[in-house]
Each structure stands twice: as structure tokens, then as C-alpha cells.
Design a protein around this motif. Structure first.
Motif, PDB file in Angstrom:
ATOM      1  N   GLY A 126       0.808  -1.210   0.000  1.00  0.00           N
ATOM      2  CA  GLY A 126       0.000   0.000   0.000  1.00  0.00           C
ATOM      3  C   GLY A 126       0.842   1.260   0.000  1.00  0.00           C
ATOM      4  N   SER A 127       1.956   1.226   0.738  1.00  0.00           N
ATOM      5  CA  SER A 127       2.794   2.429   0.782  1.00  0.00           C
ATOM      6  C   SER A 127       3.457   2.692  -0.567  1.00  0.00           C
ATOM      7  N   THR A 128       3.856   1.651  -1.277  1.00  0.00           N
ATOM      8  CA  THR A 128       4.423   1.828  -2.619  1.00  0.00           C
ATOM      9  C   THR A 128       3.362   2.389  -3.559  1.00  0.00           C
ATOM     10  N   PHE A 129       2.180   1.809  -3.514  1.00  0.00           N
ATOM     11  CA  PHE A 129       1.073   2.283  -4.343  1.00  0.00           C
ATOM     12  C   PHE A 129       0.766   3.737  -4.030  1.00  0.00           C
ATOM     13  N   LYS A 187      -7.257  -5.319   8.065  1.00  0.00           N
ATOM     14  CA  LYS A 187      -7.587  -4.091   8.793  1.00  0.00           C
ATOM     15  C   LYS A 187      -6.452  -3.077   8.710  1.00  0.00           C
ATOM     16  N   PRO A 188      -5.182  -3.473   8.890  1.00  0.00           N
ATOM     17  CA  PRO A 188      -4.114  -2.481   8.731  1.00  0.00           C
ATOM     18  C   PRO A 188      -4.087  -1.853   7.328  1.00  0.00           C
ATOM     19  N   ALA A 189      -4.400  -2.632   6.301  1.00  0.00           N
ATOM     20  CA  ALA A 189      -4.438  -2.091   4.944  1.00  0.00           C
ATOM     21  C   ALA A 189      -5.584  -1.095   4.793  1.00  0.00           C
ATOM     22  N   ARG A 190      -6.751  -1.429   5.366  1.00  0.00           N
ATOM     23  CA  ARG A 190      -7.890  -0.509   5.293  1.00  0.00           C
ATOM     24  C   ARG A 190      -7.613   0.767   6.078  1.00  0.00           C
ATOM     25  N   ASP A 191      -6.978   0.630   7.245  1.00  0.00           N
ATOM     26  CA  ASP A 191      -6.627   1.805   8.046  1.00  0.00           C
ATOM     27  C   ASP A 191      -5.658   2.710   7.284  1.00  0.00           C
ATOM     28  N   PHE A 192      -4.656   2.103   6.650  1.00  0.00           N
ATOM     29  CA  PHE A 192      -3.685   2.862   5.851  1.00  0.00           C
ATOM     30  C   PHE A 192      -4.402   3.593   4.720  1.00  0.00           C
ATOM     31  N   ALA A 193      -5.275   2.891   4.029  1.00  0.00           N
ATOM     32  CA  ALA A 193      -6.002   3.490   2.907  1.00  0.00           C
ATOM     33  C   ALA A 193      -6.879   4.647   3.373  1.00  0.00           C
ATOM     34  N   ALA A 194      -7.501   4.496   4.526  1.00  0.00           N
ATOM     35  CA  ALA A 194      -8.345   5.572   5.059  1.00  0.00           C
ATOM     36  C   ALA A 194      -7.508   6.806   5.380  1.00  0.00           C
ATOM     37  N   ARG A 195      -6.333   6.610   5.941  1.00  0.00           N
ATOM     38  CA  ARG A 195      -5.459   7.743   6.283  1.00  0.00           C
ATOM     39  C   ARG A 195      -4.962   8.474   5.046  1.00  0.00           C
ATOM     40  N   HIS A 196      -4.828   7.767   3.928  1.00  0.00           N
ATOM     41  CA  HIS A 196      -4.241   8.358   2.727  1.00  0.00           C
ATOM     42  C   HIS A 196      -5.238   8.549   1.584  1.00  0.00           C
ATOM     43  N   ILE A 226     -14.276   2.380   4.122  1.00  0.00           N
ATOM     44  CA  ILE A 226     -13.307   1.312   3.928  1.00  0.00           C
ATOM     45  C   ILE A 226     -12.804   0.731   5.236  1.00  0.00           C
ATOM     46  N   GLY A 227     -13.195   1.344   6.347  1.00  0.00           N
ATOM     47  CA  GLY A 227     -12.841   0.778   7.641  1.00  0.00           C
ATOM     48  C   GLY A 227     -13.647  -0.469   7.948  1.00  0.00           C
ATOM     49  N   ARG A 228     -14.730  -0.674   7.211  1.00  0.00           N
ATOM     50  CA  ARG A 228     -15.545  -1.877   7.397  1.00  0.00           C
ATOM     51  C   ARG A 228     -15.045  -2.934   6.437  1.00  0.00           C
ATOM     52  N   SER A 229     -15.389  -4.174   6.692  1.00  0.00           N
ATOM     53  CA  SER A 229     -14.834  -5.232   5.841  1.00  0.00           C
ATOM     54  C   SER A 229     -15.904  -6.183   5.340  1.00  0.00           C
ATOM     55  N   GLY A 230     -15.544  -6.890   4.293  1.00  0.00           N
ATOM     56  CA  GLY A 230     -16.315  -8.022   3.779  1.00  0.00           C
ATOM     57  C   GLY A 230     -17.786  -7.762   3.604  1.00  0.00           C
ATOM     58  N   THR A 231     -18.596  -8.664   4.115  1.00  0.00           N
ATOM     59  CA  THR A 231     -20.039  -8.614   3.893  1.00  0.00           C
ATOM     60  C   THR A 231     -20.711  -7.497   4.671  1.00  0.00           C
ATOM     61  N   ASN A 232     -19.981  -6.784   5.509  1.00  0.00           N
ATOM     62  CA  ASN A 232     -20.567  -5.670   6.247  1.00  0.00           C
ATOM     63  C   ASN A 232     -20.688  -4.414   5.396  1.00  0.00           C
ATOM     64  N   ARG A 233     -20.053  -4.399   4.253  1.00  0.00           N
ATOM     65  CA  ARG A 233     -20.098  -3.214   3.406  1.00  0.00           C
ATOM     66  C   ARG A 233     -21.434  -3.130   2.700  1.00  0.00           C
TER      67      ARG A 233
END
Length: 79
Positions: free
Chosen positions: A3-6, A29-38, A65-72
Motif C-alpha cells: 500500500g505504501s508503494t502504491f 484491517k491495517p491495509a484498510r486503516d492505511f487506505a483511510a489515512r491516505h 473502507i474501515g468496514r470489511s467483507g459482507t458488512n459493506r
């Protein structure tokens, strides 16, 4: 690709207005958190079917994007 490279190349190198990261897995979750911050848009395996069925890409920009899977959920007024 991480994610950081992207994130480091999407806007600066490729001039993306809205970086969209598409993957055939579920983001952690860490990937979603990173994406939300950026302010990255994530489309995972749970959303690919919607996009493939004609959901406009712009509809994914408002998802939590902080939510996951079928909860979206897409907006109720979305077909």
C-alpha cells in the motif's frame, strides 16, 4: 505491491486524482486503516462483482473502507 508503494506513486508519479487499489482478496484491517489515512479507494473481492455488474466506480468512493467483507453496503438508493 504494498500500500505504501502504491500510495507513493499513484498521485506523484501517475497523477491519479483518486487512487483505486483493486485486489482479488479481502484487505486486512491495517491495509484498510492505511487506505483511510491516505484517501485511497479499495475494491476487494467482495466489491468486484458490483463493479463488474455495472456499478459506477464513483459509487465506491463513498464507502466506509474501515468496514470489511459482507458488512459493506452501497447506498440504499443504488440499484
Amino acid at each position: 505491491m504494498t500500500g505504501s508503494t502504491f500510495n507513493g506513486t499513484a498521485r506523484a508519479e501517475h497523477r491519479a486524482d483518486v487512487p483505486v487499489f483493486v485486489a482479488s482478496c479481502v484487505f486486512t484491517k491495517p491495509a484498510r486503516d492505511f487506505a483511510a489515512r491516505h484517501d485511497l479507494c479499495l475494491i476487494d473481492v467482495n466489491l468486484l462483482g458490483f463493479w463488474n455488474s455495472g456499478t459506477p466506480l464513483t459509487s465506491f468512493l463513498d464507502l466506509d473502507i474501515g468496514r470489511s467483507g459482507t458488512n459493506r453496503r452501497l447506498h440504499p438508493d443504488h440499484d
